[in-house]
Design an enzyme around this catalytic site. Structure first.
Site, PDB file in Angstrom:
ATOM      1  N   HIS A 121       0.868  -1.177   0.000  1.00 13.78           N
ATOM      2  CA  HIS A 121       0.000   0.000   0.000  1.00 13.78           C
ATOM      3  C   HIS A 121       0.904   1.225   0.000  1.00 13.78           C
ATOM      4  O   HIS A 121       1.926   1.248   0.686  1.00 13.78           O
ATOM      5  CB  HIS A 121      -0.915   0.044   1.221  1.00 13.78           C
ATOM      6  CG  HIS A 121      -1.915  -1.066   1.264  1.00 13.78           C
ATOM      7  ND1 HIS A 121      -3.071  -1.047   0.527  1.00 13.78           N
ATOM      8  CD2 HIS A 121      -1.920  -2.229   1.950  1.00 13.78           C
ATOM      9  CE1 HIS A 121      -3.760  -2.151   0.762  1.00 13.78           C
ATOM     10  NE2 HIS A 121      -3.075  -2.899   1.617  1.00 13.78           N
ATOM     11  N   ARG A 174      21.257  -5.684  12.319  1.00 11.54           N
ATOM     12  CA  ARG A 174      22.607  -5.118  12.287  1.00 11.54           C
ATOM     13  C   ARG A 174      23.623  -6.264  12.315  1.00 11.54           C
ATOM     14  O   ARG A 174      23.344  -7.334  12.862  1.00 11.54           O
ATOM     15  CB  ARG A 174      22.841  -4.190  13.480  1.00 11.54           C
ATOM     16  CG  ARG A 174      21.986  -2.930  13.472  1.00 11.54           C
ATOM     17  CD  ARG A 174      22.339  -2.040  14.660  1.00 11.54           C
ATOM     18  NE  ARG A 174      21.629  -0.767  14.621  1.00 11.54           N
ATOM     19  CZ  ARG A 174      20.412  -0.563  15.092  1.00 11.54           C
ATOM     20  NH1 ARG A 174      19.768  -1.587  15.654  1.00 11.54           N
ATOM     21  NH2 ARG A 174      19.842   0.617  15.026  1.00 11.54           N
TER      22      ARG A 174
END
Length: 240
Positions: free
Chosen positions: A122, A184
């Site tokens: 969307h 990370r």
């Protein structure tokens, strides 16, 4: 692990039935399905849209409560869709959803519940349009852990491991372990110190591998009988 009570020939019949199901119902939905595939419970694999391509020696494992879904949904023509390379493993509950292009290299492993998408599905402001999509690329020998998510525009380098439940929204380099939300790098891998052994290498001598696995099956199921299997199915005993 509980014992498999099936006679060897019953297991072989079940394996053959799964291959017949794949060839009859699933193969027509793929633009390409390579040789020597292995689908476990293929009736819980869903393919929507296209193109979707799977390479050789691909293993797709599904379950009643963890369906595997390959879906391509786009308002554009001639998109790349989904490409999965040779010797990849797709585990129960994995979802791969493309609006433009998702490319998964050779010898990659997707653990249970992994979600890979190249779109938000969307637009941020116009909630009734798909919004922009950006290609996703997993290089060779990437391993994605349980329930991890990989978002649009991400490239993950060769041999990299994505930890369980990680959310990857930015590129990851090769030869690292990444974890967290957002993901990370938490550790570097050194293939010069200890070379990788990939699923692709495992399948280099596919015939010998197949014979070896058959011998293991025969040994583990030796002594199982049809009556014993039926008794276990209908009247299981504690610990079986």
């Amino acid at each position: 692990m509980r014992k498999d009570h099936r006679p060897y020939y019953i297991k072989q019949l079940h394996t053959r039935a799964q291959s017949l199901y794949v060839n009859h119902f699933l193969r027509p939905q793929f633009e390409c399905l390579g040789r020597h595939f292995n689908f476990i419970q293929p009736w819980y694999v869903e393919v929507f849209g296209g193109p979707v391509r799977l390479g050789e020696h691909v293993c797709v494992m599904a379950a009643a409560d963890n369906r595997v879904r390959f879906s391509v949904w786009s308002n554009e023509k001639d998109i790349a869709g989904i490409t999965v390379g040779d010797a990849c493993l797709v585990s129960p509950g994995a979802r791969i959803s493309a609006a433009k292009s998702i490319t998964i290299g050779n010898s990659c492993m997707l653990a249970s519940g992994v979600y890979i998408t190249d779109s938000d599905w969307h637009d941020i402001y116009n909630r009734v349009t798909l919004g922009p999509a950006r290609p996703v690329v997993l290089k060779d020998n990437v391993w994605v852990g349980d329930n991890a998510m990989i978002g649009k525009g991400v490239t993950i380098g060769e041999n990299t491991i994505v930890g369980a439940r990680a959310v990857v929204m930015n590129d990851l380099p090769a030869n690292v372990i990444a974890a967290g939300n957002p993901a990370r790098v938490v550790r570097e891998l050194n293939p010069d110190e200890q070379p990788f052994f990939t699923r692709g290498q495992w399948f280099e001598d596919a015939e010998s591998l197949h014979r070896g696995l058959q011998a293991i099956d025969q040994g583990m199921l030796q002594g199982n009988t049809l009556l014993g299997w039926l008794r276990h199915a209908w009247f299981p005993r504690r610990g079986e």
